[in-house]
Design an enzyme around this catalytic site. Structure first.
Site, PDB file in Angstrom:
ATOM      1  N   GLN A 150       0.334  12.722  28.044  1.00  0.00           N
ATOM      2  CA  GLN A 150       0.020  13.520  28.443  1.00  0.00           C
ATOM      3  C   GLN A 150       0.361  14.089  30.197  1.00  0.00           C
ATOM      4  O   GLN A 150      -0.032  14.446  30.491  1.00  0.00           O
ATOM      5  CB  GLN A 150      -1.266  14.311  27.757  1.00  0.00           C
ATOM      6  CG  GLN A 150      -1.468  14.280  26.478  1.00  0.00           C
ATOM      7  CD  GLN A 150      -0.181  15.741  25.680  1.00  0.00           C
ATOM      8  OE1 GLN A 150       0.156  16.318  26.362  1.00  0.00           O
ATOM      9  NE2 GLN A 150      -0.414  15.785  24.515  1.00  0.00           N
ATOM     10  N   SER A 192       6.830  10.223  25.458  1.00  0.00           N
ATOM     11  CA  SER A 192       7.439  11.244  24.512  1.00  0.00           C
ATOM     12  C   SER A 192       7.989  12.630  24.855  1.00  0.00           C
ATOM     13  O   SER A 192       7.439  12.741  25.787  1.00  0.00           O
ATOM     14  CB  SER A 192       6.485  11.910  23.351  1.00  0.00           C
ATOM     15  OG  SER A 192       6.413  11.419  21.705  1.00  0.00           O
ATOM     16  N   ALA A 193       9.373  12.453  25.063  1.00  0.00           N
ATOM     17  CA  ALA A 193       9.978  13.526  25.538  1.00  0.00           C
ATOM     18  C   ALA A 193       9.330  14.196  24.811  1.00  0.00           C
ATOM     19  O   ALA A 193       9.525  15.811  25.850  1.00  0.00           O
ATOM     20  CB  ALA A 193      11.523  13.398  25.499  1.00  0.00           C
ATOM     21  N   HIS A 194       8.820  15.301  24.016  1.00  0.00           N
ATOM     22  CA  HIS A 194       8.830  16.657  23.470  1.00  0.00           C
ATOM     23  C   HIS A 194       7.335  17.147  24.250  1.00  0.00           C
ATOM     24  O   HIS A 194       7.451  18.765  24.379  1.00  0.00           O
ATOM     25  CB  HIS A 194       8.665  16.609  22.046  1.00  0.00           C
ATOM     26  CG  HIS A 194       7.738  16.331  21.764  1.00  0.00           C
ATOM     27  ND1 HIS A 194       6.542  17.040  21.277  1.00  0.00           N
ATOM     28  CD2 HIS A 194       7.357  14.840  21.403  1.00  0.00           C
ATOM     29  CE1 HIS A 194       6.086  16.128  20.860  1.00  0.00           C
ATOM     30  NE2 HIS A 194       6.665  14.839  20.360  1.00  0.00           N
ATOM     31  N   CYS A 196      -3.693  16.941  16.597  1.00  0.00           N
ATOM     32  CA  CYS A 196      -3.407  17.706  16.915  1.00  0.00           C
ATOM     33  C   CYS A 196      -1.614  17.500  15.946  1.00  0.00           C
ATOM     34  O   CYS A 196      -0.424  17.733  15.688  1.00  0.00           O
ATOM     35  CB  CYS A 196      -2.439  17.764  18.162  1.00  0.00           C
ATOM     36  SG  CYS A 196      -1.886  16.765  18.661  1.00  0.00           S
ATOM     37  N   THR A 208      20.217   1.161  15.926  1.00  0.00           N
ATOM     38  CA  THR A 208      21.041   2.200  17.054  1.00  0.00           C
ATOM     39  C   THR A 208      21.357   3.492  17.661  1.00  0.00           C
ATOM     40  O   THR A 208      19.828   4.409  17.397  1.00  0.00           O
ATOM     41  CB  THR A 208      22.765   3.036  15.994  1.00  0.00           C
ATOM     42  OG1 THR A 208      23.293   1.952  15.600  1.00  0.00           O
ATOM     43  CG2 THR A 208      23.385   3.398  17.167  1.00  0.00           C
ATOM     44  N   THR A 222       4.481   7.752  19.310  1.00  0.00           N
ATOM     45  CA  THR A 222       2.935   7.414  18.271  1.00  0.00           C
ATOM     46  C   THR A 222       4.434   5.997  18.220  1.00  0.00           C
ATOM     47  O   THR A 222       3.450   4.754  18.188  1.00  0.00           O
ATOM     48  CB  THR A 222       3.962   8.064  16.966  1.00  0.00           C
ATOM     49  OG1 THR A 222       2.955   9.160  17.097  1.00  0.00           O
ATOM     50  CG2 THR A 222       3.613   7.385  15.586  1.00  0.00           C
TER      51      THR A 222
HETATM   52  N1  PMP Z   1      -0.648  10.236  22.395  1.00  0.00           N
HETATM   53  C1  PMP Z   1      -0.503  11.194  22.726  1.00  0.00           C
HETATM   54  C2  PMP Z   1      -1.730  11.434  23.809  1.00  0.00           C
HETATM   55  C3  PMP Z   1      -0.338  12.577  22.111  1.00  0.00           C
HETATM   56  O1  PMP Z   1      -0.722  13.631  23.341  1.00  0.00           O
HETATM   57  C4  PMP Z   1       0.605  12.153  20.759  1.00  0.00           C
HETATM   58  C5  PMP Z   1       1.146  13.465  20.895  1.00  0.00           C
HETATM   59  N2  PMP Z   1       0.125  14.499  20.938  1.00  0.00           N
HETATM   60  C6  PMP Z   1       0.990  11.171  20.769  1.00  0.00           C
HETATM   61  C7  PMP Z   1       0.830   9.558  21.515  1.00  0.00           C
HETATM   62  C8  PMP Z   1       2.131  11.155  19.335  1.00  0.00           C
HETATM   63  O2  PMP Z   1       3.364  11.668  20.317  1.00  0.00           O
HETATM   64  P1  PMP Z   1       4.647  11.730  19.388  1.00  0.00           P
HETATM   65  O3  PMP Z   1       3.749  12.398  17.961  1.00  0.00           O
HETATM   66  O4  PMP Z   1       5.176  12.149  19.761  1.00  0.00           O
HETATM   67  O5  PMP Z   1       4.417  10.383  18.664  1.00  0.00           O
END
Ligand code: PMP
Length: 378
Positions: free
Chosen positions: A176, A196-198, A321, A234, A71
């Site tokens: 993704q 994004s790492a998660h 989502c 930081t 994001t």
């Molecule tokens: N871009 C895409 C294509 C995503 O699927 C997501 C998470 N659903 C995001 C951006 C945002 O990632 P985050 O919530 O980790 O900031």
């Protein structure tokens, strides 16, 4: 049964990743900007992680800007849009892009949005026809979070290059895609790329924007001038270490994970087969193989999600989502799904470490629930 079929929303942090992170959170927790020995050790861990991530994604280390996630990375990439700029985009994007587009428009930018993308795939000809003149910025999502469609970036870039002579600035959301399909930043020839790492079994709260050398972006906020002034604050060393570890594991295990997901997909589809009619809305081949965006006609997805949740099956509607919103996603219009079916869409996103028997059983459970919701006369 409790089964997570919502890997596009997030994935668990793998124990190996957690183990790699822990010392940098609990023992060697110094500020990487400190000049003392402890600080220098933290700095080394941070820069090693940056190098590892850069090398795994075909970038230079100085092109990696750590952020809190995709994001923030998307916001950073789009912060340079100025009043009067022309931007090419689509409604296939995640809200963290779409909302920034709306913001840019409210500040006087022009955003031309693609009207159609069958199965979530952007046709290069349509893309090139989107803008009457060379756009200042083009934005696309490499792998769709809803449809699983993977865009042919080379074809898209080539299409606009042929029309306008120069490809111009490009931002790619690869959230993704990273860790699931090969991603090579320099080969993609784009200006910026977010992730994004998660989404690949790393920790939450960390991601990055890759910024091609020579591209200048205004910082989202100012402060201590960390990360070459691009992102003050930081740096979270342990999160960077975790992201590097998770990405290394994802890249090394990519083929095995893809094979596992293909088998899981087949098992799941066999499980839901009896509750026809249903229709896969994303690509039938060539997309992310762990993503299944399915329309179950005659069933309200919010009711289905509740019933599935009661059975321990976690998945999501074909909606954002992000906020728990049950509003149909604008991407469903773009892929040509008639309005009356847009509230009947469920997204299942599988993960390579799921148990195949459990996934097949979950598929059968989905079939029973859908049949029940449709009622005896369906
Ligand atoms: N871009 C895409 C294509 C995503 O699927 C997501 C998470 N659903 C995001 C951006 C945002 O990632 P985050 O919530 O980790 O900031």
């Amino acid at each position: 049964m409790a089964i997570h079929l919502d890997h596009n929303a997030t994935t668990p942090c793998l124990p190996e990743v957690w183990d790699a992170m822990r010392p940098w959170a609990v023992e060697a927790w110094a500020n990487p900007a400190s000049t003392h020995g402890a600080g220098r050790a933290a700095r080394r861990a941070l820069e090693d992680s940056r190098e590892e991530i850069a090398s795994l994604l075909g970038a230079w280390p100085d092109e990696v800007v750590f952020t809190s996630g995709a994001t923030e990375a998307n916001a950073m990439a789009l912060a340079g849009i100025r009043p009067g700029d022309l931007v090419a985009a689509s409604d296939l994007e995640h809200p963290s892009i779409r909302e920034n587009m709306t913001l840019a428009e409210s500040r006087g930018a022009r955003v031309n949005r693609l009207p159609r993308a069958d199965r979530g795939i952007i046709n290069p000809r349509d893309w090139a026809a989107l803008c009457p003149e060379a756009p200042n910025l083009q934005v696309a999502t490499l792998a769709g979070h809803e449809t699983g469609a993977v865009q042919d970036m080379a074809a898209l870039i080539d299409a606009t290059r042929r029309r306008f002579g120069d490809a111009g600035a490009w931002h790619i959301d690869a959230t993704q895609a990273v860790g699931k399909i090969p991603v090579d930043f320099h080969r993609l020839e784009v200006s910026t790329l977010s992730f994004s790492a998660h989404k690949f079994f790393g920790p939450k709260g960390v991601g990055a924007l890759l910024v091609r050398r020579g591209v200048s972006l205004p910082p989202l906020f100012v402060g201590g001038g960390q990360q070459r002034g691009r992102r003050s604050g930081t740096e979270a060393v342990y999160l960077a270490v975790g992201m590097a570890k998770a990405l290394r594991m994802a890249v090394d295990g990519m083929v095995d994970r893809q094979i596992a997901c293909t088998q899981l997909r087949e098992g799941f589809l066999a499980g839901i087969a009896p509750c026809k009619p249903w229709e896969i809305l994303g690509p039938l081949a060539g997309g992310l193989n762990h993503v299944l965006l399915i329309a179950f006609s005659g069933v309200r997805s919010d009711m289905a999600l509740m019933a599935l949740d009661l059975e321990g099956i976690s998945c999501s509607a074909g909606a954002a989502c992000s906020s728990g919103s049950s509003l149909p996603s604008p991407a469903l219009a773009l892929i040509g799904l008639p309005e009356e079916h847009r509230k009947s869409v469920i997204r299942f996103s599988l993960g390579p470490f799921l148990n195949p028997d459990e996934v097949s059983m979950a598929g059968s459970a989905v079939a029973k629930i859908i049949a029940r919701l449709r009622g005896p006369h369906a």
